[in-house]
Design an enzyme around this catalytic site. Structure first.
Site, PDB file in Angstrom:
ATOM      1  N   VAL A 179      58.681  39.626  34.407  1.00 55.94           N
ATOM      2  CA  VAL A 179      57.431  39.695  34.949  1.00 55.94           C
ATOM      3  C   VAL A 179      57.775  40.807  36.355  1.00 55.94           C
ATOM      4  O   VAL A 179      56.874  41.726  36.554  1.00 55.94           O
ATOM      5  CB  VAL A 179      56.992  38.370  35.652  1.00 55.94           C
ATOM      6  CG1 VAL A 179      55.653  38.945  36.603  1.00 55.94           C
ATOM      7  CG2 VAL A 179      56.595  37.790  34.265  1.00 55.94           C
ATOM      8  N   HIS A 434      27.649  37.510  26.715  1.00 60.96           N
ATOM      9  CA  HIS A 434      27.660  38.720  26.277  1.00 60.96           C
ATOM     10  C   HIS A 434      26.793  39.797  27.246  1.00 60.96           C
ATOM     11  O   HIS A 434      25.906  39.410  27.515  1.00 60.96           O
ATOM     12  CB  HIS A 434      26.960  38.748  24.832  1.00 60.96           C
ATOM     13  CG  HIS A 434      26.858  40.231  24.118  1.00 60.96           C
ATOM     14  ND1 HIS A 434      28.196  40.463  23.768  1.00 60.96           N
ATOM     15  CD2 HIS A 434      25.930  41.227  24.207  1.00 60.96           C
ATOM     16  CE1 HIS A 434      27.972  42.016  23.269  1.00 60.96           C
ATOM     17  NE2 HIS A 434      26.525  42.178  23.462  1.00 60.96           N
TER      18      HIS A 434
END
Length: 457
Positions: A179, A434
């Site tokens: 990471v 959406h």
């Protein structure tokens, strides 16, 4: 000189320590918190928060360079590094101030100084001994190196040095594709550096689902970030202008800087743990699932114990210990159920287990990969990536793995799905808004439930 007994003496004011202190006072316990540096620990001062500020500056730089793609006229004139540091430092200092105020307002005694455990219920700071019915060790971690590899803070640096670097290197070798290495590689590339990552294992982010790692590698290749995978570091030598890094097999890499990002080691030496008989292994304090050490009056949390080295895990462990000591009956932490995020461009986020681990545990699995190419919001943002969902055959979701810009914000839903043992058919009933990137999670579960909507194939 001794200070009258507290219920809890917390050694370390980072994520694990201060979360424990805050929860304990809520439960009516008296707490003294000992911290040698600034409250907030690594996460706030040298970890999560400053690195994410740099990554945001990097995102702004990339968006400025690419503004014409969106029909916006802007000129990228370069990075004002002092300006970037000022922005980053302001985020950190205001957060530290807020945290310090919060902790003081709760009646927690804050002691500045280096503590040492002198008995099963005592911690000494200078000439003063603080006594508690219980000690909570939360001393955290520091950047590690490899045997024989000396971090000099000039040309061979750790993440601590990288955060305060006063120049943008022209070229960097990043040792370690986990990471921390991946995040700094991403920042420096956005700032204009040539970057090569060296990783001994076969993939970047080797703990992630392999398909996520491959997606990230593809994206990094497109960005011009180079990497050497399955490559072992051999040596580094200083040159007039930088370093030469030699890999096993003889390949050499020239760069201005070498960032050593091979992980973080626990801060346990010199704390007096051996003398009071606290068991450790490779420097980590050994604990059970309730964060209890082998000494009944001593618990340990955060990066000091061999669990996931994440701030939010430290919070959870600190709270767990406070609740246990406060007489509640907290459940152990399911570490698989903790979300993990790498904030590079693109981001990589996951919760639950990989397909490999699921199979190792004897699960018969089904999986679906939904490509963000079919997600309008991702098109608008100009990002590529995928959502991969793994489920037990005729059973619950076992893992959610996502790659793409800003997907770290999406993994929270994955966390609920995994931890509540949802069936794909149950998630498929939920209506996602959406156009959002969150729809990609809905689409993947629709496909897994046997009723795909916007899916080719």
């Amino acid at each position: 000189m001794s200070n009258s007994p507290y219920d809890i003496v917390v050694l370390g004011g980072g994520s694990g320590g201060y979360a424990c202190a805050l929860r304990a006072v809520e439960l009516g316990l008296s707490v003294v918190l000992i911290e040698k540096d600034k409250l907030g620990g690594t996460c706030l001062n040298r970890g999560c928060i400053p690195t994410k500020a740099l990554l945001h500056a990097a995102e702004v730089a990339d968006q400025t360079r690419e503004s014409a793609t969106f029909g916006v006229k802007a000129r990228f004139e370069g990075i004002d590094l002092p300006g970037v540091h000022a922005y980053k430092d302001k985020v950190v200092s205001t957060t530290v101030k807020g945290l310090t105020g919060l902790i003081k307002s709760k009646g927690i005694t804050i002691v500045e100084g280096e503590g040492r455990v002198t008995g099963p219920t005592t911690v000494q700071v200078g000439d003063t001994t603080y006594e508690g019915r219980h000690i909570v060790l939360a001393t955290g971690s520091v950047p590690r190196s490899l045997p024989g590899l000396e971090i000099d803070g000039e040309r061979v640096i750790s993440s601590d040095h990288a955060l305060v670097l006063d120049r943008i290197p022209q070229s960097v070798v990043v040792l370690g594709g986990g990471v921390i290495g991946v995040e700094f590689a991403s920042v420096w590339r956005s700032f204009g550096a040539e970057v090569t990552i060296v990783e001994a294992l076969p993939h970047l982010l080797p703990l992630e689902e392999e398909s996520s790692s491959k997606r990230l590698e593809r994206a990094f290749r497109k960005r011009g970030i180079k990497f050497e995978l399955g490559a072992r570091f051999e040596s580094v030598k200083h040159t007039e202008s930088g370093v030469i890094v030699t890999l096993a097999g003889g390949k050499t890499l020239d760069a201005d800087l070498l960032l050593v990002a091979v992980g973080r080691g626990p801060v346990s030496e010199g704390l007096g743990l051996e003398e009071v008989g606290v068991e450790t292994e490779r420097g980590f304090v050994k604990v059970d699932q309730y964060c209890r050490t082998n000494v009944p009056t001593i618990s340990a949390v955060g990066d000091l114990i061999p669990t996931l080295q994440l701030a939010h895990v430290g919070f959870a462990e600190g709270i767990l210990v406070a609740e246990r000591l406060g007489g509640l009956d907290p459940a152990p932490i399911d570490y698989d159920g903790v979300p993990r995020i790498t904030y590079s461009e693109p981001e990589v986020a996951s919760v639950g287990v990989t397909s490999e681990v699921a199979r190792e545990r004897g699960h018969d699995i089904v999986e679906v990969t939904y490509d963000l190419a079919g997600n309008p919001r991702s098109k608008i943002l100009g990002t590529q990536g995928e959502v991969k969902v793994i489920a037990a055959k005729d059973g619950p979701v076992l893992g959610v793995h996502i790659v793409g810009s800003r997907v770290g914000e999406l993994i929270t839903e994955g966390q609920l799905i995994y931890n509540w043992e949802a069936l794909p058919s149950e998630v498929a009933q939920l209506i996602h808004p959406h156009p959002t990137q969150s729809e990609a999670i809905g689409e993947a579960h629709l496909a897994l439930a046997g009723k795909p909507l916007h899916v080719h194939g």
